[in-house]
Every structure is written in C-alpha cells, then in structure tokens.
Scaffold this active site. Structure first.
Site, short mmCIF file in Angstrom:
data_model
loop_
_atom_site.label_atom_id
_atom_site.label_comp_id
_atom_site.label_asym_id
_atom_site.label_seq_id
_atom_site.Cartn_x
_atom_site.Cartn_y
_atom_site.Cartn_z
N GLY A 186 0.86 -1.19 0.00
CA GLY A 186 0.00 0.00 0.00
C GLY A 186 0.89 1.23 0.00
O GLY A 186 0.86 2.05 0.92
N GLU A 216 0.35 -1.16 -4.76
CA GLU A 216 -0.73 -0.23 -4.52
C GLU A 216 -1.94 -0.69 -5.32
O GLU A 216 -1.82 -1.09 -6.47
CB GLU A 216 -0.27 1.19 -4.93
CG GLU A 216 -1.33 2.25 -4.94
CD GLU A 216 -2.02 2.45 -3.59
OE1 GLU A 216 -1.32 2.58 -2.56
OE2 GLU A 216 -3.26 2.46 -3.57
N ASN A 251 -3.45 -6.25 -5.60
CA ASN A 251 -4.20 -6.44 -4.36
C ASN A 251 -3.37 -7.40 -3.53
O ASN A 251 -3.46 -8.62 -3.68
CB ASN A 251 -5.58 -7.02 -4.67
CG ASN A 251 -6.41 -7.24 -3.42
OD1 ASN A 251 -5.88 -7.23 -2.30
ND2 ASN A 251 -7.70 -7.44 -3.59
N CYS A 310 2.55 1.36 5.86
CA CYS A 310 2.57 2.76 6.30
C CYS A 310 1.19 3.40 6.13
O CYS A 310 0.67 3.43 5.03
CB CYS A 310 3.60 3.54 5.52
SG CYS A 310 5.25 2.89 5.73
N ASP A 319 -5.24 1.94 5.47
CA ASP A 319 -6.64 2.32 5.63
C ASP A 319 -7.15 1.83 6.99
O ASP A 319 -7.08 0.64 7.28
CB ASP A 319 -7.43 1.65 4.49
CG ASP A 319 -8.84 2.19 4.35
OD1 ASP A 319 -9.38 2.68 5.36
OD2 ASP A 319 -9.38 2.11 3.24
N THR A 341 6.87 9.46 4.08
CA THR A 341 5.63 9.27 3.33
C THR A 341 4.78 10.54 3.32
O THR A 341 4.84 11.36 4.24
CB THR A 341 4.80 8.12 3.92
OG1 THR A 341 4.37 8.51 5.21
CG2 THR A 341 5.60 6.84 4.03
N GLU A 342 3.98 10.64 2.26
CA GLU A 342 3.09 11.80 2.12
C GLU A 342 2.14 11.88 3.31
O GLU A 342 1.86 12.94 3.84
CB GLU A 342 2.31 11.69 0.81
CG GLU A 342 3.12 11.98 -0.44
CD GLU A 342 4.14 10.90 -0.79
OE1 GLU A 342 4.07 9.79 -0.22
OE2 GLU A 342 5.02 11.18 -1.63
N GLU A 343 1.62 10.69 3.70
CA GLU A 343 0.71 10.66 4.84
C GLU A 343 1.43 11.15 6.09
O GLU A 343 0.89 11.90 6.89
CB GLU A 343 0.20 9.23 5.07
CG GLU A 343 -0.94 8.83 4.17
CD GLU A 343 -2.21 9.63 4.44
OE1 GLU A 343 -2.51 9.89 5.61
OE2 GLU A 343 -2.88 9.99 3.46
#
Lengths: 231, 443
Positions: free
Chosen positions: A48, A71, A106, A126, A129, A204-206
C-alpha cells in the site's frame, strides 16, 4: 479515490506464480545482459505504497536492494510510475532510482503470486486504511490470518514495519502481531537506531500530512521469528 | 412435481446413502438381499433464524447507541438526553426481494462414519448428527448446531475426527469440536484465512502422521497449511488458471491431489513437492455436451454470442482403484479417468451419458460406486438419481439400483409436503458458474 475495496473483483494483472513474474520490465538495470536473468530479487516491499514517498527515500539508503511498492488504486499507481520514470530520467548519469518500482496489486489476495517463501527482508505497512467500522475489520491489512501469509514471504529475522496516526488501528496491529506466534515486537531502542523507522516517520506523504497537523505517529516493528518445529 | 435432489453422500461401503432435498436430509439403506432401498432417517432444517437475527440487530443497536452516547458527550457537555431503547425489529424482505433458500449444503461424514455433518444456509450453521442405526425410527440424531459468523461452504474432519474444519464464503476456516457444545459466536476465531471465497477443504496426512489442511479459493489459489500449527503456511500450489471449485485426495497415490474449476483443465498435483504433475484438457471431451447453459451471461458475452464458459463442479475418487470421476456443471456426462499413481498422469477412460443434467456426484469409496443426482424437473421422468458401479474392468450404470431408488423415492415422497413443489419454487441447483470472476471494478 481514497479507497479501494480489497474484496472486489478488480481488473488485475498478476503472475500465475512467482516464477512467472516478469521482473526485468520493472528493474531493467538489474538484468544480466548475457543471460537475460535478473541479478537480484526484490527483498523490500512497501504494501500500500500510496504516492511512493517511502520508496523514493529508501532507494538511496538501500541502493543494493530491490524495493517494490504495491498499490491497489490505479491512478495512484500510475502517478508513482510516472514519478519513478522522471526520477530515473533526471538521474540517468548516476543510475539512481533504478532499484525501486511500483505494481498495481491487491496484496491481500495475491502476495504469494509475486514472492517466494522467505524472499523478503522487510515489509512496510505505512498509514494503512483504518477501516473504522467493526464489521469492516477483515478489510484491514493486518489480521491474524493475513499475518501468516506475511510470515511465509518474510525470511527469518525479517522485519514488519507499521506506522499509523490512528491509535485504535495501532493498537489493533500491535495486538494481532503480538498474538501471532511467528512475530515478536522490536524494542523502542531498536526503533530509535533503525534508519528505516527514521525514513518511515518522515518520508511518506501521509506522514508529512500528519506532521503538518501536529498529529501523533505510532510506530511498531516486529521481527519474523524462526518457524517452530512442526508437530 | 417432486423437487430434484441437490446432493448425495454415501458411506464407504455404499450401504447408506444420505441426500438433500431443499432443507431436508434423507437417509436410505441399501438392502442387498432384497434389492431395495429402505428409508432409515430424516431431518428437516426448521430453524427459525429470526432469533439470531434479532440478537444481531439488538447487538448492533446497542453498539450504535453506545457510539452515539460517546459522541454526544464529546460535543455537548452533559446535556444529552437518554435515548429510549426500542425492541429490535427483525428486518423483513420487501416485495421483489430475492427469495431466501434454506439450503443444506456440503454434507460430510467423519472418517469413522459415526457422525454426519452438514452446513445450513438458514442460520449459517454447522450441524452435527450422531448416526444411530439401532434407532429404527430415525438414525439421524442432532448432536449440535453451531452458528457461524459467515456462510459455511465446505467441511471436513481432522484425522482423529475430534475436530470439524469448516471453510466459509468469507475465506475463513474454523476448527470446531465434534463432541463439545456450542461456542458463542463472538468467541470464534478463524484458524486460517484467505481473502477470497473458499470452495473446498481437505486434510492430507504426511508419512509421519502430521496433518496439512489444503484449501481452495476462487482466486486460483490452492494453499497448504500445517495443522494444528495453522500459522505456518507450507506452500501454495501454482498453476490453476481460474477459480478452483473442487479438491480430491486419493488414498492410493502417494501425495497426489486432484483439482478442478473454471479453467477447462483437471489438474493432478504432488502436494508434497508442490509440483503440478498433469493437466487434462477437457475442452474437446466436453464440447459435444455443452449448450446454451454454458453461454456466458449477456453482459459479458461477445458480439457473435459464442462465448462459452464452463467449470468442473466436482472430482471424486475411489479407495482402491486408481480412477477419478468428474463432471462439468449443467452437462449430462460423467467422465471417468484412469490415473497413473506414480506420475499422476490422467487419461480419459470412459464417458457415461445421463438422461438429464447432473446436479451432484459422490462416491462410495470402497464400494467403487458413484451416485449422481439428476435434474429431471422438465420431464415427467422420475429418475432422480443414477448409480454407476465398477465390474472389475469397466464402469456400468447399475439399472437395478436405479430402479430400486426410483421406487423408494417415489413412495417416500408421494405425500411429502416439503418436497412437492411448483416448478417456480425449485431451489437453485447450480452454484459453480457464479464463482467466475468478472473484474468489473476498474479502480
């Protein structure tokens, strides 16, 4: 789209078995010109991978390892692909970023189609969800049943890295990993000296988004224990 | 009309036959001397699942109330009104809602044949029966009924018969005691899981007695997991090109496993080495038997309306002769193949055509006897089932048994209000084709 249902029948491409995976397409720089065979195999997976920030920061830190991001969202995968192509083009003279790439997959369903037993050294989860609703918990990427699959593709001593800004999810992941007989939590001292933890917290962007919002980031790392004697 | 028989199961010696019609299990005994079948047991699944639904609704209601309460306290300080608690209502399907079928599916016998197990759709439960043949009234004695979180789809027992392994449509496998009482649903934890619908489960035994669980799913996977250490995966068997619908472990071939599914191939594997030994391409063999039933749904059909899709519904074998038998869903033909036990090579031996489409296939392992149930609903014919036996050189339809069965069933069902139905009330008889993945979701 922010989410993708891992239980749906997606239009996916995946090899029938790890032996049939075409890695040279993803890592052309690591193909032996004489034999056409890969000189290395993927040993680090970012499950992911989102927008690919972690891959890009891991690339120079582990220049001699092949790193794969997986992803499920098509557009996000396409974006990361373009990003890596641009990086490779801009660094053509140093051959930087040749060791990272991304796949649309997946991984909750098809991880064993890509990797052999004990192939991986590190797996990253990371900011997965959170799936807050209780009845959606099986859709979480860390469950006791999926952990057995991660343990299968990880080598002994391999590491599972998790990070999230959702305390409830953090506690869930820790609980399930601690309960699984093939994983053992690594200490905070270990975390503090590990460069991947450092990268994961900041790359990471998150992670950056959480940083801006001054939110908390919860990290937990686990090592793959030796498989006990089969009874 | 009498409802067609959905499935059958025979004891190893072929003397006792269990079969399912709608929500009932019937048991017949074959009296060799008299050449007739005698009814010896019956069970009707009359479970009223409104209580379990009610309990679930109530639980969800409580959870939501608690959640709302927590949120309320966060926003207003202490001004919350206590919500009134209403009695949980059981949701009733509205007009036009799809009908609910109380299927009984996937019966299995314990290895010592003292227990019969089955899955019910009505309340997603595992039912376990003791088989008491001394009871002249009814040999089926319900020992327990274990509700499960998701719809159970396949089951088997561990080698000691102490545990039933139930695989469900959500991808999880539960281990449940055959002896002990019912476990609260909340306390059930899966022992292994796929993120895919599970279609079949078998238990293999290694030379040293260690057990392996083999599970099949609709994502082409056949997975082998150690038991009881189910957290250790042994391997995957790679090579299926479509969903896997059936697994079959013979006792005569060391480490052999057969599988069938949506890919027009019947595979033979060595589960020890993980190698695919042989794949029999059945496309030419079944071609003459395919028809409109195999046309792909309109939505996925090609321009010339010629896209055909079919799947092997079930593969079975025998205890002492190296043959396998299988059929393709919604066809009339049963295919019998010889297998070389040393190398796993599959060769077609016989094709036996039935008067109607085959609904189910089972084998009385040591009697070398096949039972097929038939979709006779569009005819006045009362052949609900057919028996095929082995005479030492070839397989032959057993006309005596067929007639005896027909006689017994007609007599038994004559006035049975459950099995006498209108044609429109026949349960769905074919479940395999719908396993095919369509990949409708693009993002």
């Amino acid at each position: 789209r922010a989410h993708s249902n891992p239980f749906s029948d997606h239009q996916l491409e995946y090899p029938l078995s790890p032996d049939e995976m075409d890695w040279d397409r993803l890592y052309p720089h690591f193909v032996d010109e004489a034999t056409g065979a890969m000189t290395k195999e993927v040993t680090i997976a970012d499950i992911g991978c989102g927008f690919g920030g972690l891959l890009i920061d891991l690339s120079p830190a582990f220049a001699d390892k092949l790193i794969l991001g997986m992803e499920i969202r098509v557009q996000v995968t396409n974006y990361v692909e373009d990003r890596i192509i641009a990086l490779r083009t801009n660094h053509a003279e140093t051959n930087a970023y040749q060791n990272i790439n991304v796949l649309r997959a997946n991984s909750m369903k098809f991880l064993p189609n890509f990797f052999h037993k004990a192939q991986l050294e590190k797996m990253f989860f990371c900011f997965p969800d959170p799936h807050f609703k209780q009845r959606k918990h099986k859709a979480r990427i860390i469950t006791n049943t999926l952990l057995s699959e991660y343990a299968y593709v990880l080598k002994e001593g391999g590491v599972v890295y998790t990070i999230t800004d959702v305390l409830d999810l953090h506690e869930w992941m820790v609980k399930h990993l601690e309960e699984h007989p093939l994983f053992e939590r690594l200490s905070t001292e270990w975390e503090d000296q590990d460069e991947c933890v450092e990268i994961m917290r900041n790359a990471t962007e998150e992670g950056k988004k959480v940083e801006r919002k001054k939110g908390a980031k919860y990290v937990a790392c686990f090592t793959r224990l030796p498989t006990p004697e089969i009874v | 009309m009498i409802h067609p028989i959905q499935s059958s199961l025979a004891t190893k010696d072929g003397t006792v036959l269990f079969f399912v019609v709608k929500n009932t299990i019937h048991t017949l005994r074959w009296e060799e001397g008299r050449g007739e079948f005698v009814a010896i047991g019956m069970w009707v699944d009359d479970a009223d699942n409104s209580d379990t639904i009610k309990a679930k609704v109530r639980e969800e209601q409580q959870r939501q109330l608690a959640e709302n309460e927590a949120k309320r306290q966060k926003t207003n300080d202490g001004n919350s009104n206590k919500p009134s608690i209403k009695e949980a209502k059981v949701p009733v399907p509205g007009q036009g809602a799809p009908p609910v079928f109380k299927h009984i599916r996937n019966m299995a016998l314990s290895r010592d044949e003292t227990l019969l197990m089955a899955c019910t759709d009505s309340d997603k439960a595992l039912v376990v029966f003791e088989l008491d043949y001394t009871n002249a009234e009814n040999c089926l004695k319900l020992r327990k009924r274990q509700p499960l979180p998701k719809r159970p789809n396949a089951l088997t027992t561990t080698t000691d018969d102490k545990t039933v392994l139930v695989a469900d449509k959500f991808g999880d496998v539960y281990a449940l005691s055959t002896k002990e009482g019912v476990v609260q649903e909340a306390a059930l934890e899966p022992i292994l899981g796929h993120v895919s619908l599970l279609t079949d489960i078998v238990v293999a035994k290694e030379a040293d007695g260690k057990q392996l669980i083999i599970t099949a799913d609709r994502d082409e996977h056949i997975r082998i997991t150690h038991y009881p250490q189910t957290f250790v995966i042994n391997k995957w068997l790679y090579g299926s090109k479509q969903f896997v619908s059936t697994l079959c472990l013979p006792s005569w071939g060391p480490n052999l496993l057969f599988s069938g599914g949506g890919d027009s191939l019947v595979h033979s594997w060595n589960w020890e080495s993980g190698k695919l030994l042989d794949s029999l391409d059945i496309s030419e063999i079944v071609e003459p038997y395919l028809g409109d039933a195999q046309l792909a749904p309109e939505k996925f059909q090609n321009e010339t309306n010629s896209l055909i899709e079919y799947a092997v519904a079930k593969v079975v074998t025998f205890a002492n002769i190296p043959y396998i038998a299988f059929f393709v869903e919604q066809t009339k033909v049963v295919l019998i193949c010889r297998v070389d036990p040393d190398i796993g090579a599959i060769t077609l031996a016989q094709k036996i055509e039935m008067p109607f489409n085959i609904i189910s296939l089972s084998s009385a392992l040591s009697a070398n006897l096949l039972t097929l149930t038939l979709d006779n609903r569009d005819s006045d014919d009362s052949r609900f089932a057919a028996f095929i036996s082995y005479d030492g050189t070839e397989f032959l339809v057993d006309a005596e048994k067929n007639n005896a069965f027909e006689k017994c069933v007609l007599h038994k069902f004559e006035n049975d209000p459950i099995v006498n139905v209108e044609p429109r009330d026949v349960y769905p008889l074919y479940h395999i084709a719908s396993l095919r993945k369509r990949g409708e979701h693009f993002s």
